[in-house]
Motif scaffolding. Structure first.
Motif, mmCIF file in Angstrom:
data_model
loop_
_atom_site.group_PDB
_atom_site.id
_atom_site.type_symbol
_atom_site.label_atom_id
_atom_site.label_comp_id
_atom_site.label_asym_id
_atom_site.label_seq_id
_atom_site.Cartn_x
_atom_site.Cartn_y
_atom_site.Cartn_z
ATOM 1 N N MET A 126 36.328 69.704 21.953
ATOM 2 C CA MET A 126 36.896 69.143 23.001
ATOM 3 C C MET A 126 35.952 68.491 23.815
ATOM 4 S SD MET A 126 39.827 69.229 24.396
ATOM 5 C CE MET A 126 40.686 69.112 25.865
ATOM 6 N N PHE A 127 34.787 69.495 24.156
ATOM 7 C CA PHE A 127 33.563 68.628 25.069
ATOM 8 C C PHE A 127 33.134 67.333 24.604
ATOM 9 C CE2 PHE A 127 29.174 68.595 25.788
ATOM 10 C CZ PHE A 127 29.167 68.598 27.276
ATOM 11 N N TRP A 128 33.063 67.422 23.464
ATOM 12 C CA TRP A 128 32.494 65.982 22.896
ATOM 13 C C TRP A 128 33.522 65.052 22.968
ATOM 14 C CZ3 TRP A 128 27.600 66.059 22.507
ATOM 15 C CH2 TRP A 128 26.875 66.763 22.356
ATOM 16 N N TRP A 129 34.690 65.243 22.851
ATOM 17 C CA TRP A 129 35.672 64.178 23.165
ATOM 18 C C TRP A 129 35.903 63.697 24.448
ATOM 19 C CZ3 TRP A 129 40.071 63.587 25.706
ATOM 20 C CH2 TRP A 129 41.189 62.728 25.548
ATOM 21 N N LEU A 130 35.685 64.693 25.141
ATOM 22 C CA LEU A 130 35.508 64.355 26.819
ATOM 23 C C LEU A 130 34.272 63.452 27.030
ATOM 24 C CD1 LEU A 130 36.682 67.665 28.617
ATOM 25 C CD2 LEU A 130 38.004 65.554 28.276
ATOM 26 N N ALA A 140 32.817 61.463 25.061
ATOM 27 C CA ALA A 140 32.981 60.216 24.225
ATOM 28 C C ALA A 140 33.777 59.443 25.324
ATOM 29 C CB ALA A 140 33.343 60.395 23.148
ATOM 30 N N ALA A 141 35.052 59.948 25.940
ATOM 31 C CA ALA A 141 35.976 59.096 26.774
ATOM 32 C C ALA A 141 35.200 58.779 27.933
ATOM 33 C CB ALA A 141 37.163 60.187 27.114
ATOM 34 N N MET A 142 34.234 59.621 28.567
ATOM 35 C CA MET A 142 33.463 59.295 29.794
ATOM 36 C C MET A 142 32.689 58.128 29.698
ATOM 37 S SD MET A 142 31.444 61.714 32.681
ATOM 38 C CE MET A 142 30.387 62.387 31.363
ATOM 39 N N VAL A 143 31.907 58.138 28.452
ATOM 40 C CA VAL A 143 31.070 57.103 28.041
ATOM 41 C C VAL A 143 31.706 55.865 27.676
ATOM 42 C CG1 VAL A 143 29.607 56.319 26.361
ATOM 43 C CG2 VAL A 143 29.208 58.485 27.031
ATOM 44 N N VAL A 144 32.892 55.766 27.399
ATOM 45 C CA VAL A 144 33.749 54.621 27.081
ATOM 46 C C VAL A 144 34.334 54.236 28.548
ATOM 47 C CG1 VAL A 144 36.019 53.723 26.430
ATOM 48 C CG2 VAL A 144 34.572 55.215 24.591
ATOM 49 N N VAL A 145 34.750 55.020 29.337
ATOM 50 C CA VAL A 145 35.301 54.652 30.520
ATOM 51 C C VAL A 145 34.013 53.994 31.460
ATOM 52 C CG1 VAL A 145 35.927 55.334 33.061
ATOM 53 C CG2 VAL A 145 37.033 56.248 31.011
ATOM 54 N N VAL A 146 32.645 54.479 31.386
ATOM 55 C CA VAL A 146 31.726 54.000 32.243
ATOM 56 C C VAL A 146 31.051 52.692 31.534
ATOM 57 C CG1 VAL A 146 29.097 54.511 32.690
ATOM 58 C CG2 VAL A 146 30.921 56.129 33.131
ATOM 59 N N GLY A 147 31.112 52.582 30.135
ATOM 60 C CA GLY A 147 30.777 51.184 29.703
ATOM 61 C C GLY A 147 31.816 50.200 30.027
ATOM 62 N N GLY A 148 32.979 50.640 30.013
ATOM 63 C CA GLY A 148 34.210 49.777 30.365
ATOM 64 C C GLY A 148 33.862 49.156 31.784
ATOM 65 N N VAL A 149 33.747 50.067 32.865
ATOM 66 C CA VAL A 149 33.249 49.537 34.281
ATOM 67 C C VAL A 149 32.250 48.748 34.242
ATOM 68 C CG1 VAL A 149 32.884 50.343 36.526
ATOM 69 C CG2 VAL A 149 34.643 51.332 35.211
ATOM 70 N N THR A 150 31.236 49.096 33.655
ATOM 71 C CA THR A 150 29.850 48.152 33.668
ATOM 72 C C THR A 150 30.196 46.811 33.103
ATOM 73 O OG1 THR A 150 28.621 50.160 33.451
ATOM 74 C CG2 THR A 150 27.599 48.266 32.850
ATOM 75 N N LEU A 151 30.831 46.550 31.892
ATOM 76 C CA LEU A 151 31.182 45.434 31.407
ATOM 77 C C LEU A 151 31.944 44.844 32.343
ATOM 78 C CD1 LEU A 151 31.783 46.363 27.592
ATOM 79 C CD2 LEU A 151 29.677 44.979 28.575
#
Length: 131
Positions: free
Chosen positions: A1-5, A7-18
């Protein structure tokens, strides 16, 4: 569960950065061909520019409300304009009063008494109509 959260946070931060960097100029604004800038929600100057301000104009002024009250800059602008126009009117009124006093004085020296409207009266009449 921790790893899934994580990964989701990295995707969100990456999307905002892009999204920010992908705007074209790096400012975060819309890319060329994107959404246009929004029009300001403030109305034009509520006081007439082509004539002096009338009392009805002041009564009709409705300044837009911001989230924490009125926009101070707009209120200051309206009040500054009203103050300038009132000062101009007061100066003009004083100028006309001085002109009228001069005309009355000239009428007094050239003829008999002068009524309140500045019109010379007969030689036996006074300015207030009493003998």
């Amino acid at each position: 569960m921790f790893w899934w959260l994580m990964a989701a946070m990295v995707v969100v931060v990456g999307g905002v950065t892009l999204a920010v960097l992908g705007s074209g100029d790096g400012s975060g604004g819309p890319a060329p061909g994107g959404l246009p800038d929004a029009e300001p929600d403030r109305p034009h100057d509520p006081l007439p520019a082509d004539r002096p301000v009338a009392p009805a104009d002041v009564v009709a002024v409705r300044l837009p409300v911001a989230p924490r009250g009125y926009r101070m800059a707009e209120v200051d602008e309206v009040l500054d304009r009203l103050a300038a126009e009132l000062a101009e009117r007061d100066a003009r009124i004083e100028e006309l009063r001085a002109e009228l006093a001069g005309e009355r004085a000239a009428a007094r020296t050239g003829g008999g008494p002068v009524d309140p409207a500045g019109v010379p009266t007969g030689p036996d009449e006074t300015a207030d109509g009493r003998d």
